[in-house]
Design a protein around this motif. Structure first.
Motif, PDB file in Angstrom:
ATOM      1  N   LEU A 277     -27.682 -28.352  28.419  1.00  0.00           N
ATOM      2  CA  LEU A 277     -27.589 -28.413  26.952  1.00  0.00           C
ATOM      3  C   LEU A 277     -26.244 -27.892  26.467  1.00  0.00           C
ATOM      4  O   LEU A 277     -25.667 -28.424  25.510  1.00  0.00           O
ATOM      5  N   ILE A 278     -25.735 -26.863  27.134  1.00  0.00           N
ATOM      6  CA  ILE A 278     -24.413 -26.334  26.763  1.00  0.00           C
ATOM      7  C   ILE A 278     -23.334 -27.375  27.019  1.00  0.00           C
ATOM      8  O   ILE A 278     -22.417 -27.573  26.210  1.00  0.00           O
ATOM      9  N   ILE A 279     -23.418 -28.072  28.156  1.00  0.00           N
ATOM     10  CA  ILE A 279     -22.448 -29.119  28.460  1.00  0.00           C
ATOM     11  C   ILE A 279     -22.523 -30.233  27.419  1.00  0.00           C
ATOM     12  O   ILE A 279     -21.494 -30.741  26.948  1.00  0.00           O
ATOM     13  N   LEU A 280     -23.726 -30.620  27.044  1.00  0.00           N
ATOM     14  CA  LEU A 280     -23.884 -31.668  26.039  1.00  0.00           C
ATOM     15  C   LEU A 280     -23.317 -31.235  24.695  1.00  0.00           C
ATOM     16  O   LEU A 280     -22.644 -32.017  24.011  1.00  0.00           O
ATOM     17  N   ALA A 281     -23.581 -30.000  24.306  1.00  0.00           N
ATOM     18  CA  ALA A 281     -23.051 -29.502  23.038  1.00  0.00           C
ATOM     19  C   ALA A 281     -21.535 -29.446  23.055  1.00  0.00           C
ATOM     20  O   ALA A 281     -20.864 -29.814  22.081  1.00  0.00           O
ATOM     21  N   ARG A 282     -20.970 -29.017  24.182  1.00  0.00           N
ATOM     22  CA  ARG A 282     -19.507 -28.951  24.278  1.00  0.00           C
ATOM     23  C   ARG A 282     -18.905 -30.350  24.281  1.00  0.00           C
ATOM     24  O   ARG A 282     -17.861 -30.599  23.696  1.00  0.00           O
ATOM     25  N   GLY A 283     -19.573 -31.296  24.945  1.00  0.00           N
ATOM     26  CA  GLY A 283     -19.074 -32.665  24.969  1.00  0.00           C
ATOM     27  C   GLY A 283     -19.125 -33.317  23.605  1.00  0.00           C
ATOM     28  O   GLY A 283     -18.215 -34.065  23.221  1.00  0.00           O
ATOM     29  N   ALA A 284     -20.182 -33.022  22.851  1.00  0.00           N
ATOM     30  CA  ALA A 284     -20.288 -33.578  21.503  1.00  0.00           C
ATOM     31  C   ALA A 284     -19.188 -33.043  20.612  1.00  0.00           C
ATOM     32  O   ALA A 284     -18.620 -33.759  19.793  1.00  0.00           O
ATOM     33  N   GLY A 285     -18.849 -31.761  20.790  1.00  0.00           N
ATOM     34  CA  GLY A 285     -17.791 -31.178  19.974  1.00  0.00           C
ATOM     35  C   GLY A 285     -16.421 -31.685  20.340  1.00  0.00           C
ATOM     36  O   GLY A 285     -15.502 -31.696  19.511  1.00  0.00           O
ATOM     37  N   ALA A 286     -16.261 -32.125  21.590  1.00  0.00           N
ATOM     38  CA  ALA A 286     -14.957 -32.596  22.061  1.00  0.00           C
ATOM     39  C   ALA A 286     -14.843 -34.118  22.026  1.00  0.00           C
ATOM     40  O   ALA A 286     -13.935 -34.692  22.612  1.00  0.00           O
ATOM     41  N   ASN A 287     -15.816 -34.765  21.369  1.00  0.00           N
ATOM     42  CA  ASN A 287     -15.819 -36.229  21.269  1.00  0.00           C
ATOM     43  C   ASN A 287     -15.853 -36.893  22.643  1.00  0.00           C
ATOM     44  O   ASN A 287     -15.273 -37.942  22.856  1.00  0.00           O
ATOM     45  N   GLY A 288     -16.538 -36.262  23.587  1.00  0.00           N
ATOM     46  CA  GLY A 288     -16.686 -36.849  24.913  1.00  0.00           C
ATOM     47  C   GLY A 288     -18.134 -36.807  25.347  1.00  0.00           C
ATOM     48  O   GLY A 288     -18.454 -36.331  26.437  1.00  0.00           O
ATOM     49  N   PHE A 289     -19.023 -37.249  24.468  1.00  0.00           N
ATOM     50  CA  PHE A 289     -20.446 -37.089  24.709  1.00  0.00           C
ATOM     51  C   PHE A 289     -20.907 -37.891  25.925  1.00  0.00           C
ATOM     52  O   PHE A 289     -21.760 -37.431  26.682  1.00  0.00           O
ATOM     53  N   GLY A 290     -20.345 -39.084  26.122  1.00  0.00           N
ATOM     54  CA  GLY A 290     -20.731 -39.892  27.275  1.00  0.00           C
ATOM     55  C   GLY A 290     -20.413 -39.189  28.584  1.00  0.00           C
ATOM     56  O   GLY A 290     -21.230 -39.158  29.507  1.00  0.00           O
ATOM     57  N   THR A 291     -19.224 -38.609  28.671  1.00  0.00           N
ATOM     58  CA  THR A 291     -18.848 -37.846  29.868  1.00  0.00           C
ATOM     59  C   THR A 291     -19.744 -36.630  30.036  1.00  0.00           C
ATOM     60  O   THR A 291     -20.150 -36.292  31.152  1.00  0.00           O
ATOM     61  N   ALA A 292     -20.058 -35.981  28.930  1.00  0.00           N
ATOM     62  CA  ALA A 292     -20.917 -34.797  28.991  1.00  0.00           C
ATOM     63  C   ALA A 292     -22.304 -35.162  29.505  1.00  0.00           C
ATOM     64  O   ALA A 292     -22.901 -34.406  30.279  1.00  0.00           O
ATOM     65  N   VAL A 293     -22.830 -36.315  29.089  1.00  0.00           N
ATOM     66  CA  VAL A 293     -24.148 -36.740  29.558  1.00  0.00           C
ATOM     67  C   VAL A 293     -24.140 -36.926  31.059  1.00  0.00           C
ATOM     68  O   VAL A 293     -25.058 -36.501  31.771  1.00  0.00           O
ATOM     69  N   ARG A 294     -23.098 -37.571  31.576  1.00  0.00           N
ATOM     70  CA  ARG A 294     -23.010 -37.798  33.026  1.00  0.00           C
ATOM     71  C   ARG A 294     -22.923 -36.477  33.785  1.00  0.00           C
ATOM     72  O   ARG A 294     -23.558 -36.315  34.832  1.00  0.00           O
ATOM     73  N   LYS A 295     -22.134 -35.563  33.275  1.00  0.00           N
ATOM     74  CA  LYS A 295     -21.962 -34.290  33.993  1.00  0.00           C
ATOM     75  C   LYS A 295     -23.195 -33.405  33.868  1.00  0.00           C
ATOM     76  O   LYS A 295     -23.548 -32.680  34.802  1.00  0.00           O
ATOM     77  N   ALA A 296     -23.877 -33.464  32.737  1.00  0.00           N
ATOM     78  CA  ALA A 296     -25.130 -32.726  32.605  1.00  0.00           C
ATOM     79  C   ALA A 296     -26.181 -33.296  33.557  1.00  0.00           C
ATOM     80  O   ALA A 296     -26.966 -32.547  34.165  1.00  0.00           O
ATOM     81  N   ALA A 297     -26.181 -34.615  33.714  1.00  0.00           N
ATOM     82  CA  ALA A 297     -27.122 -35.247  34.645  1.00  0.00           C
ATOM     83  C   ALA A 297     -26.822 -34.835  36.080  1.00  0.00           C
ATOM     84  O   ALA A 297     -27.751 -34.592  36.878  1.00  0.00           O
ATOM     85  N   LEU A 298     -25.524 -34.742  36.429  1.00  0.00           N
ATOM     86  CA  LEU A 298     -25.154 -34.277  37.766  1.00  0.00           C
ATOM     87  C   LEU A 298     -25.656 -32.865  38.010  1.00  0.00           C
ATOM     88  O   LEU A 298     -26.172 -32.544  39.084  1.00  0.00           O
ATOM     89  N   LEU A 299     -25.501 -32.011  37.015  1.00  0.00           N
ATOM     90  CA  LEU A 299     -25.929 -30.627  37.168  1.00  0.00           C
ATOM     91  C   LEU A 299     -27.432 -30.547  37.420  1.00  0.00           C
ATOM     92  O   LEU A 299     -27.884 -29.840  38.334  1.00  0.00           O
ATOM     93  N   ILE A 300     -28.202 -31.278  36.620  1.00  0.00           N
ATOM     94  CA  ILE A 300     -29.657 -31.235  36.781  1.00  0.00           C
ATOM     95  C   ILE A 300     -30.074 -31.860  38.106  1.00  0.00           C
ATOM     96  O   ILE A 300     -30.946 -31.336  38.821  1.00  0.00           O
ATOM     97  N   LEU A 301     -29.446 -32.986  38.466  1.00  0.00           N
ATOM     98  CA  LEU A 301     -29.820 -33.687  39.693  1.00  0.00           C
ATOM     99  C   LEU A 301     -29.598 -32.825  40.925  1.00  0.00           C
ATOM    100  O   LEU A 301     -30.501 -32.662  41.763  1.00  0.00           O
ATOM    101  N   PHE A 302     -28.415 -32.234  41.057  1.00  0.00           N
ATOM    102  CA  PHE A 302     -28.081 -31.504  42.280  1.00  0.00           C
ATOM    103  C   PHE A 302     -28.701 -30.115  42.325  1.00  0.00           C
ATOM    104  O   PHE A 302     -28.866 -29.556  43.412  1.00  0.00           O
ATOM    105  N   SER A 303     -29.027 -29.532  41.188  1.00  0.00           N
ATOM    106  CA  SER A 303     -29.683 -28.231  41.224  1.00  0.00           C
ATOM    107  C   SER A 303     -31.181 -28.374  41.437  1.00  0.00           C
ATOM    108  O   SER A 303     -31.782 -27.651  42.240  1.00  0.00           O
ATOM    109  N   LEU A 304     -31.792 -29.333  40.731  1.00  0.00           N
ATOM    110  CA  LEU A 304     -33.244 -29.474  40.818  1.00  0.00           C
ATOM    111  C   LEU A 304     -33.700 -30.302  42.014  1.00  0.00           C
ATOM    112  O   LEU A 304     -34.893 -30.315  42.328  1.00  0.00           O
ATOM    113  N   SER A 305     -32.779 -30.995  42.685  1.00  0.00           N
ATOM    114  CA  SER A 305     -33.185 -31.715  43.896  1.00  0.00           C
ATOM    115  C   SER A 305     -33.620 -30.733  44.973  1.00  0.00           C
ATOM    116  O   SER A 305     -34.588 -30.990  45.713  1.00  0.00           O
ATOM    117  N   LEU A 306     -32.924 -29.590  45.061  1.00  0.00           N
ATOM    118  CA  LEU A 306     -33.337 -28.557  46.009  1.00  0.00           C
ATOM    119  C   LEU A 306     -34.681 -27.969  45.601  1.00  0.00           C
ATOM    120  O   LEU A 306     -35.558 -27.734  46.432  1.00  0.00           O
TER     121      LEU A 306
END
Length: 313
Positions: free
Chosen positions: A44-73
């Motif tokens: 959520l922090i990554i998404l909020a920061r991406g929205a503020g920096a006008n890079g929401f699409g990139t933020a969504v991808r990176k937030a998804a990476l974080l959730i995928l690789f942390s919660l896969s374990l």
């Protein structure tokens, strides 16, 4: 992950850094499941920061990476629990803690019971397996999944049975964990018995700081040093948060991130109830020390400028 979540240049960190941090976070969750919801908070922090920096699409991808690789374990361990115990959860400890610690805190505060008495009362009133069984599932033939389901089904009823007592117990637990000492453990390491003040029993009737000196001057010094260190550290950390919030370039980059992390950490302490102690403050102390260090540095800079005649900003 901290540089990824609070980059100095305001840009989101590279994907490899986030993946590496996510893997470490996943391993940390397997080590101590209390951090289970950190991936969601950080995403959520990554998404909020991406929205503020006008890079929401990139933020969504990176937030998804974080959730995928942390919660896969984490998902791998949940699959293991399902295979071995038919338990579709990372752990059964959260249900045990909510019922037999947070819930028991309500009984302790309302009726003046100790933890064991409160737990026994909950087990009897709600027809639940006692904590010595839920914590040691191998001593009973009752399936773990069955005990877990019974506890989870009783969480709401237990917590709302004495809600104000639960809240008071949670607050007391935070205060106790924040300032409690470990001199009793240190005494064991030295082969000695620690003469307690009596305040840890839940009753202040026999509490006396004067009893600390019966442990000898060395142990008494350690006791009061720990209390002083905690008090000064927390005072500095509060001032450090004020300094971080007042600094425009740090307000969203650091201060609010630390506030989110600390809020979550203190919540994990609160649910332990009035019997939380020094061990439960360990996870968030590095962040407290960050803020205390910022405060100490600010005070030093102001003192230096005032003594050498430099105009303060």
């Amino acid at each position: 992950l901290f540089p990824a979540l609070a980059p100095a240049d305001g840009l989101l960190a590279s994907s490899p850094r986030i993946v590496m941090g996510a893997v470490l976070l996943g391993l940390a969750i397997l080590t101590r499941p209390a951090g289970l919801y950190f991936p969601l908070i950080f995403a959520l922090i990554i998404l909020a920061r991406g929205a503020g920096a006008n890079g929401f699409g990139t933020a969504v991808r990176k937030a998804a990476l974080l959730i995928l690789f942390s919660l896969s374990l984490v998902g791998g361990w949940v699959a293991r629990n399902n295979s071995v115990f038919s338990l579709r959860h990372l752990t059964n400890n959260d249900a045990i803690v909510l019922v037999y610690f947070a819930g028991a805190g309500g009984y302790q505060m309302k009726y003046g019971l100790n933890l064991q008495e409160a737990q026994a009362r909950i087990s009897h009133e709600f027809q639940l397996p006692p904590p010595e069984v839920t914590f040691n599932h191998w001593i009973t033939d009752q399936p773990v999944a069955e005990m877990d389901a019974a506890l989870r089904g009783a969480v709401r009823a237990v917590l709302f049975n004495h809600p104000f007592g639960v809240i008071a117990g949670c607050v007391r637990g935070i205060v106790k964990a924040s300032f409690s000492h470990n001199m009793s453990l240190f005494s064991v390491m030295l082969g000695r018995d620690w003469i307690a003040t009596g305040s840890g029993s839940g009753s202040s009737a026999d509490a006396s700081l004067g009893r600390v000196f019966q442990n000898g001057p060395f142990m008494a010094f350690g006791f009061f040093w720990q209390l002083l260190h905690c008090f000064v550290t927390y005072c500095l950390s509060v001032y450090g948060m004020v300094v971080a919030l007042r600094a425009r370039h740090q307000r969203f980059r650091v201060a609010l991130l630390l506030a989110a992390i600390l809020s979550y950490c203190f919540l994990t302490v609160a649910i332990v109830g009035p019997d939380a102690y020094y061990r439960f403050r360990t996870p968030h102390m590095p962040f407290i020390f960050m803020l205390a260090g910022l405060a100490a540095s600010t005070i030093q800079n102001r003192w230096t400028r005032s003594t050498d005649g430099t105009e303060l900003n």
